[in-house]
Design a protein around this motif. Structure first.
Motif, mmCIF file in Angstrom:
data_model
loop_
_atom_site.group_PDB
_atom_site.id
_atom_site.type_symbol
_atom_site.label_atom_id
_atom_site.label_comp_id
_atom_site.label_asym_id
_atom_site.label_seq_id
_atom_site.Cartn_x
_atom_site.Cartn_y
_atom_site.Cartn_z
ATOM 1 N N GLU A 152 66.635 39.763 12.005
ATOM 2 C CA GLU A 152 65.472 39.096 11.390
ATOM 3 C C GLU A 152 65.212 39.611 9.980
ATOM 4 O OE1 GLU A 152 60.589 38.926 11.832
ATOM 5 O OE2 GLU A 152 61.796 39.980 13.325
ATOM 6 N N GLY A 153 65.190 40.931 9.834
ATOM 7 C CA GLY A 153 64.939 41.509 8.521
ATOM 8 C C GLY A 153 66.030 41.176 7.531
ATOM 9 N N ALA A 154 67.280 41.191 8.003
ATOM 10 C CA ALA A 154 68.410 40.862 7.135
ATOM 11 C C ALA A 154 68.331 39.426 6.640
ATOM 12 C CB ALA A 154 69.724 41.090 7.881
ATOM 13 N N GLU A 155 67.925 38.531 7.512
ATOM 14 C CA GLU A 155 67.796 37.120 7.131
ATOM 15 C C GLU A 155 66.732 36.929 6.055
ATOM 16 O OE1 GLU A 155 67.055 34.942 10.690
ATOM 17 O OE2 GLU A 155 69.161 34.935 11.312
ATOM 18 N N LYS A 156 65.618 37.616 6.204
ATOM 19 C CA LYS A 156 64.535 37.511 5.218
ATOM 20 C C LYS A 156 64.973 38.092 3.874
ATOM 21 C CE LYS A 156 61.446 35.733 8.009
ATOM 22 N NZ LYS A 156 60.938 34.346 7.847
ATOM 23 N N LEU A 157 65.678 39.195 3.931
ATOM 24 C CA LEU A 157 66.163 39.811 2.695
ATOM 25 C C LEU A 157 67.212 38.931 2.022
ATOM 26 C CD1 LEU A 157 66.368 43.484 3.967
ATOM 27 C CD2 LEU A 157 64.917 42.682 2.085
ATOM 28 N N ALA A 158 68.018 38.266 2.816
ATOM 29 C CA ALA A 158 69.013 37.351 2.266
ATOM 30 C C ALA A 158 68.340 36.214 1.508
ATOM 31 C CB ALA A 158 69.885 36.793 3.393
ATOM 32 N N THR A 159 67.260 35.705 2.077
ATOM 33 C CA THR A 159 66.500 34.643 1.414
ATOM 34 C C THR A 159 65.947 35.140 0.082
ATOM 35 O OG1 THR A 159 65.878 33.648 3.527
ATOM 36 C CG2 THR A 159 64.515 33.093 1.620
ATOM 37 N N ALA A 160 65.453 36.386 0.086
ATOM 38 C CA ALA A 160 64.905 36.970 -1.139
ATOM 39 C C ALA A 160 65.977 37.111 -2.208
ATOM 40 C CB ALA A 160 64.277 38.325 -0.837
ATOM 41 N N LEU A 161 67.179 37.489 -1.794
ATOM 42 C CA LEU A 161 68.270 37.671 -2.747
ATOM 43 C C LEU A 161 68.665 36.371 -3.437
ATOM 44 C CD1 LEU A 161 70.628 40.161 -0.862
ATOM 45 C CD2 LEU A 161 69.146 40.634 -2.831
ATOM 46 N N GLN A 162 68.362 35.263 -2.814
ATOM 47 C CA GLN A 162 68.652 33.971 -3.428
ATOM 48 C C GLN A 162 67.694 33.673 -4.578
ATOM 49 O OE1 GLN A 162 68.417 31.518 0.108
ATOM 50 N NE2 GLN A 162 70.635 31.463 0.310
ATOM 51 N N GLN A 163 66.532 34.376 -4.558
ATOM 52 C CA GLN A 163 65.513 34.162 -5.587
ATOM 53 C C GLN A 163 65.488 35.280 -6.626
ATOM 54 O OE1 GLN A 163 63.676 31.335 -5.539
ATOM 55 N NE2 GLN A 163 64.764 30.711 -3.673
ATOM 56 N N ASN A 164 65.729 36.506 -6.167
ATOM 57 C CA ASN A 164 65.620 37.671 -7.046
ATOM 58 C C ASN A 164 66.762 37.723 -8.057
ATOM 59 O OD1 ASN A 164 66.317 40.680 -7.667
ATOM 60 N ND2 ASN A 164 64.194 40.721 -6.987
ATOM 61 N N THR A 165 66.431 38.073 -9.289
ATOM 62 C CA THR A 165 67.443 38.095 -10.355
ATOM 63 C C THR A 165 67.592 39.469 -11.011
ATOM 64 O OG1 THR A 165 65.795 37.402 -11.998
ATOM 65 C CG2 THR A 165 67.071 35.657 -10.904
ATOM 66 N N THR A 166 66.997 40.503 -10.413
ATOM 67 C CA THR A 166 67.033 41.827 -11.053
ATOM 68 C C THR A 166 67.556 42.946 -10.167
ATOM 69 O OG1 THR A 166 64.702 42.107 -10.465
ATOM 70 C CG2 THR A 166 65.178 41.318 -12.692
ATOM 71 N N LEU A 167 67.415 42.844 -8.857
ATOM 72 C CA LEU A 167 67.863 43.917 -7.963
ATOM 73 C C LEU A 167 69.373 44.079 -8.043
ATOM 74 C CD1 LEU A 167 66.531 45.860 -5.849
ATOM 75 C CD2 LEU A 167 67.437 44.318 -4.101
ATOM 76 N N ALA A 168 69.822 45.316 -8.333
ATOM 77 C CA ALA A 168 71.250 45.560 -8.518
ATOM 78 C C ALA A 168 71.869 46.396 -7.397
ATOM 79 C CB ALA A 168 71.485 46.270 -9.857
ATOM 80 N N TRP A 169 71.051 47.083 -6.590
ATOM 81 C CA TRP A 169 71.567 48.007 -5.580
ATOM 82 C C TRP A 169 70.681 47.947 -4.343
ATOM 83 C CZ3 TRP A 169 70.177 52.359 -2.821
ATOM 84 C CH2 TRP A 169 71.183 53.235 -2.407
ATOM 85 N N LEU A 170 71.308 47.676 -3.200
ATOM 86 C CA LEU A 170 70.561 47.548 -1.941
ATOM 87 C C LEU A 170 71.324 48.243 -0.822
ATOM 88 C CD1 LEU A 170 68.336 46.306 -0.136
ATOM 89 C CD2 LEU A 170 69.708 44.210 -0.044
ATOM 90 N N ASP A 171 70.657 49.160 -0.130
ATOM 91 C CA ASP A 171 71.279 49.880 0.978
ATOM 92 C C ASP A 171 70.641 49.438 2.294
ATOM 93 O OD1 ASP A 171 72.506 51.579 2.739
ATOM 94 O OD2 ASP A 171 72.055 53.418 1.644
ATOM 95 N N LEU A 172 71.451 48.767 3.114
ATOM 96 C CA LEU A 172 71.016 48.321 4.436
ATOM 97 C C LEU A 172 71.865 48.951 5.537
ATOM 98 C CD1 LEU A 172 70.346 44.512 3.797
ATOM 99 C CD2 LEU A 172 68.661 46.310 4.173
ATOM 100 N N SER A 173 72.459 50.084 5.243
ATOM 101 C CA SER A 173 73.306 50.762 6.221
ATOM 102 C C SER A 173 72.517 51.145 7.477
ATOM 103 C CB SER A 173 73.902 52.034 5.604
ATOM 104 O OG SER A 173 74.608 51.747 4.423
ATOM 105 N N HIS A 174 73.214 51.104 8.613
ATOM 106 C CA HIS A 174 72.643 51.554 9.890
ATOM 107 C C HIS A 174 71.329 50.852 10.222
ATOM 108 C CE1 HIS A 174 75.747 54.625 9.954
ATOM 109 N NE2 HIS A 174 75.432 54.919 8.701
ATOM 110 N N ASN A 175 71.391 49.531 10.296
ATOM 111 C CA ASN A 175 70.192 48.739 10.584
ATOM 112 C C ASN A 175 70.388 47.684 11.663
ATOM 113 O OD1 ASN A 175 67.640 49.231 9.051
ATOM 114 N ND2 ASN A 175 69.058 49.289 7.325
ATOM 115 N N SER A 176 71.531 47.726 12.341
ATOM 116 C CA SER A 176 71.795 46.787 13.440
ATOM 117 C C SER A 176 71.648 45.326 13.024
ATOM 118 C CB SER A 176 70.850 47.077 14.625
ATOM 119 O OG SER A 176 71.000 48.394 15.088
#
Length: 208
Positions: A152-176
């Motif tokens: 669920e969280g990954a899906e929401k973050l994926a949606t955000a990444l489609q809009q965000n134009t500045t985030l360059a580094w994201l760590d989602l390791s070990h989150n199932s």
């Protein structure tokens, strides 16, 4: 630059540092890693941040800060226009604390690096941060490692990444996030041109 890591500063010590921060105009880095600081100490430090115009980096990792302390720090971020790096990894802010920080990030225009590793924010907290990322154009790096973000969280973050134009580094390791979450993130990367590093180790993806 002051480092007081592993010195058992505690809430009382944090309160004393607050007095200094309120009048200090030169200190740019304060590291309070591993000092058993709880909500009360975090609230005191947050009060100082509301008016301090010098500090750019604050390390509060490996303490005992919960949702209450995170809420006050979020309020400080709404007023503070100087802090660029905040490390809250390995605390206990939970989904409620992450939600409050997310609200602050919608208006904060200076924070560039946020570390929330190992805070048990869950899918709900990640979803709220995702909403903030759709609006925030200052953050460059965010770590949500080991937070039980899930699909669920990954899906929401994926949606955000489609809009965000500045985030360059994201760590989602070990989150199932699994294969499903990974697929959503991969699809988002097809349109996102800002992200340079995405860490997803330890997520039960494919044959991992």
């Amino acid at each position: 630059r002051v480092s007081r890591s592993g010195n058992k500063v505690g809430d009382e010590g944090a309160a004393k540092l607050t007095t200094a921060l309120e009048s200090n105009t030169t200190l740019t880095l304060l590291n309070l890693e591993g000092n058993t600081i709880g909500d009360e100490g975090a609230k005191k430090l947050a009060t100082a941040l509301e008016t301090n115009a010098a500090l750019t980096t604050l390390g509060l990792h490996w303490n005992k800060i919960g949702a209450e302390g995170a809420t006050k720090l979020a309020t400080a971020l709404e007023a503070n226009a100087k802090l660029t790096t905040l490390n809250l990894s390995r605390n206990k802010i939970g989904a409620d604390g992450a939600t409050k920080l997310a609200t602050a990030l919608e208006t904060n225009a200076t924070l560039m690096t946020l570390n929330l590793e190992d805070n048990n924010i869950g899918g709900e907290g990640a979803a709220q941060l995702a909403i903030a990322l759709e609006k925030n154009m200052a953050l460059r790096e965010i770590s949500l490692r080991a937070n039980n973000v899930g699909v669920e969280g990954a899906e929401k973050l994926a949606t955000a990444l489609q809009q965000n134009t500045t985030l360059a580094w994201l760590d989602l390791s070990h989150n199932s996030i699994g294969d499903e979450g990974a697929e959503k993130l991969a699809a988002a990367l097809e349109t996102n041109s800002a992200l340079r590093e995405l860490h997803v180790a330890g997520n039960k993806i494919g044959d991992e």
